[in-house]
Design a protein around this motif. Sequence first.
Motif, PDB file in Angstrom:
ATOM      1  N   GLN A   1      41.294  18.566  32.873  1.00  0.00           N
ATOM      2  CA  GLN A   1      41.718  19.797  32.210  1.00  0.00           C
ATOM      3  C   GLN A   1      40.596  20.831  32.210  1.00  0.00           C
ATOM      4  OE1 GLN A   1      44.737  20.078  29.940  1.00  0.00           O
ATOM      5  NE2 GLN A   1      45.604  18.158  30.612  1.00  0.00           N
ATOM      6  N   ARG A   2      39.384  20.381  32.013  1.00  0.00           N
ATOM      7  CA  ARG A   2      38.237  21.286  32.015  1.00  0.00           C
ATOM      8  C   ARG A   2      38.111  21.988  33.365  1.00  0.00           C
ATOM      9  NH1 ARG A   2      33.374  23.328  29.214  1.00  0.00           N
ATOM     10  NH2 ARG A   2      32.012  23.918  30.914  1.00  0.00           N
ATOM     11  N   SER A   3      38.423  21.265  34.452  1.00  0.00           N
ATOM     12  CA  SER A   3      38.314  21.869  35.782  1.00  0.00           C
ATOM     13  C   SER A   3      39.224  23.075  35.918  1.00  0.00           C
ATOM     14  CB  SER A   3      38.642  20.827  36.861  1.00  0.00           C
ATOM     15  OG  SER A   3      40.022  20.466  36.836  1.00  0.00           O
ATOM     16  N   VAL A   4      40.405  23.016  35.308  1.00  0.00           N
ATOM     17  CA  VAL A   4      41.346  24.139  35.369  1.00  0.00           C
ATOM     18  C   VAL A   4      40.814  25.323  34.563  1.00  0.00           C
ATOM     19  CG1 VAL A   4      43.674  24.923  34.776  1.00  0.00           C
ATOM     20  CG2 VAL A   4      43.336  22.641  35.725  1.00  0.00           C
ATOM     21  N   VAL A   5      40.346  25.044  33.343  1.00  0.00           N
ATOM     22  CA  VAL A   5      39.859  26.118  32.470  1.00  0.00           C
ATOM     23  C   VAL A   5      38.597  26.760  33.058  1.00  0.00           C
ATOM     24  CG1 VAL A   5      38.978  26.662  30.172  1.00  0.00           C
ATOM     25  CG2 VAL A   5      40.887  25.063  30.429  1.00  0.00           C
ATOM     26  N   ALA A   6      37.669  25.936  33.535  1.00  0.00           N
ATOM     27  CA  ALA A   6      36.431  26.471  34.110  1.00  0.00           C
ATOM     28  C   ALA A   6      36.724  27.311  35.345  1.00  0.00           C
ATOM     29  CB  ALA A   6      35.481  25.326  34.464  1.00  0.00           C
ATOM     30  N   SER A   7      37.655  26.846  36.179  1.00  0.00           N
ATOM     31  CA  SER A   7      38.043  27.598  37.372  1.00  0.00           C
ATOM     32  C   SER A   7      38.679  28.931  36.994  1.00  0.00           C
ATOM     33  CB  SER A   7      39.013  26.766  38.211  1.00  0.00           C
ATOM     34  OG  SER A   7      39.466  27.490  39.328  1.00  0.00           O
ATOM     35  N   ALA A   8      39.460  28.932  35.911  1.00  0.00           N
ATOM     36  CA  ALA A   8      40.100  30.166  35.450  1.00  0.00           C
ATOM     37  C   ALA A   8      39.052  31.200  35.055  1.00  0.00           C
ATOM     38  CB  ALA A   8      41.032  29.867  34.279  1.00  0.00           C
ATOM     39  N   PHE A   9      38.020  30.769  34.351  1.00  0.00           N
ATOM     40  CA  PHE A   9      36.963  31.704  33.958  1.00  0.00           C
ATOM     41  C   PHE A   9      36.236  32.272  35.178  1.00  0.00           C
ATOM     42  CE2 PHE A   9      37.169  29.963  29.601  1.00  0.00           C
ATOM     43  CZ  PHE A   9      37.047  31.145  28.880  1.00  0.00           C
ATOM     44  N   LYS A  10      36.029  31.420  36.187  1.00  0.00           N
ATOM     45  CA  LYS A  10      35.341  31.888  37.396  1.00  0.00           C
ATOM     46  C   LYS A  10      36.200  32.837  38.222  1.00  0.00           C
ATOM     47  CE  LYS A  10      32.528  27.700  37.871  1.00  0.00           C
ATOM     48  NZ  LYS A  10      32.299  26.464  38.673  1.00  0.00           N
ATOM     49  N   SER A  11      37.523  32.731  38.072  1.00  0.00           N
ATOM     50  CA  SER A  11      38.442  33.498  38.920  1.00  0.00           C
ATOM     51  C   SER A  11      38.778  34.886  38.379  1.00  0.00           C
ATOM     52  CB  SER A  11      39.755  32.721  39.109  1.00  0.00           C
ATOM     53  OG  SER A  11      39.514  31.467  39.700  1.00  0.00           O
ATOM     54  N   ILE A  12      38.560  35.113  37.089  1.00  0.00           N
ATOM     55  CA  ILE A  12      38.982  36.395  36.519  1.00  0.00           C
ATOM     56  C   ILE A  12      38.113  37.534  37.043  1.00  0.00           C
ATOM     57  CG2 ILE A  12      40.042  35.505  34.412  1.00  0.00           C
ATOM     58  CD1 ILE A  12      37.463  36.019  32.951  1.00  0.00           C
ATOM     59  N   ASN A  13      38.710  38.694  37.119  1.00  0.00           N
ATOM     60  CA  ASN A  13      38.031  39.899  37.584  1.00  0.00           C
ATOM     61  C   ASN A  13      37.296  40.515  36.404  1.00  0.00           C
ATOM     62  OD1 ASN A  13      37.499  42.671  38.224  1.00  0.00           O
ATOM     63  ND2 ASN A  13      38.944  42.522  39.913  1.00  0.00           N
TER      64      ASN A  13
END
Length: 518
Positions: free
Chosen positions: A130-142
């Motif tokens: 689950q952390r992988s999804v949340v961490a990836s989301a933070f890295k992906s935002i503009n």
Amino acid sequence: MGLFNVDLVLLTLLTITVVLFYRHLKTIYSVFTKLHVPGPTPKWIFGNIGDFKDKFPLEVFKEWRKKYGDVYGFFEGFRPSIVISDPEMAKQVLVKHFDKFHVRPIYNPFVYYPDNLSLLNTSGEIWRKQRSVVASAFKSINTAHVVKCLNRSADNLVKKLEESAAHSDSGFDITSLVDRFSVDAFAYAAFNYNVNSLEDEGATLFRYMRAFNLSSSADNPLTGLARVYDSLIPFLKLFDKEHAVLHELHVKEIRNCIQQERVRLSEQGLEPGEKNLLHHIMMGSFLDVAEDGKWYRRNLTDEEIVAHINSLIGGGLGTLNSSIEFAIHMLAVNPLTQQKIYDNILQICGSEENPSDQQLKELEELDWFIMETLRLLPCAPGLARTCTEDCEINGIPFRKGWLIRIMLCTLYNDNSVFPNAGVFDSQRFSPSEKEKRHPYTFLPYGQGPRMCPGNNIGVYQIKTAIVKILRKFSIESCSKTVDPLPTALRPMLCPRDGVFIKLRERSNNHRMHYAGSN
């Protein structure tokens, strides 16, 4: 005779129970002595919690460090806890041996569904996926889009500050306005959730945050009992009424927000740069195992998303509020530093009223100032982990189930690490000065795999607020300003009695003079 036998049996059973209980307590409270770990002497049943009576908890840890050294043990009721004030040992626990310390203790013992699914309340393989999804989301935002949203919210804050300043020539407390701005700005930038608590103090998210913080506060005796004696949680939870009621209302609103954003994505579509944190969390996926044992890729369920949003709100907004409030206080009592930051803002941003993400990154003086503020007034004065297996690190024994506290505040107050530690000096965080210190002597956002995933958004939010305020006002101390600022743990370090300042509006000529001179 029969009654006599019954009495004798009962007395015997009572005696055996008392003896077994005595031996059990003796085993518990002798563990540090047997393992040669120094620390204060515990009292049975209560451990060392009596040592905190009528004292500020952080001061107790500072006293203990002077007496027992960088690593020592104490008891929270029946539970052994190890306290670490050594940067190299902190590195071992947080990073090198993370597999043995991957569980984060729950700081609010009163958990309601679906928060049990959040990153704060899970561990092991479930947490990692689950952390992988949340961490990836933070890295992906503009970040440009994030800062655009933050600018809008900060403009609303400045308007409210202007109104308060107009009605309070002698100064006023800024904490309520900052608390509401923090909620509004983060929710809007991260989730497209229009809370608008700056206009409506009855907004559900704002009320929920206040109830959550009160429920988690060190001032709350129910929470204190629940943390020390977890077997009492089901009973004590019955009295956690306001938090429970507002949690239910808040979760309902978050579910509606998720549904609205799903509709917006499917019907309108969004440009990649306009997708916020919630969109990226909804679209994220990870490998999971089906009931038949086959691997498949799946998205998070809505209930998991609600839980993760709650963990981000509960784990991050309180520290954001405090960070901005502490920064405003430090600007008021350090006018020369404030002038340096203001000049740096005009140099980097010029006449641009809305700073960009790139400009915010370049505000070096502001970076150093924020870090020095968080050293002297650390919103997160420590980090906690639970040991998951017996081990020994650098000669120090750790046992499964022990709570590990890394007390950062004692390092921040150490003159051997930060010379003249009680003096505010933002130049401590210039690159040349930082190189002189162990990197684990300053960890405002944690470190390792459980490091705060949203620290970049948090820094943008702090910077945006300060830039907007300083472009409009100079911040001054007033008759009610208290320095050093009294603090409390609710549950993060926060201003105990508010932050009182006076705002003086800058003239256009003054602003243009500085803008032109740079």
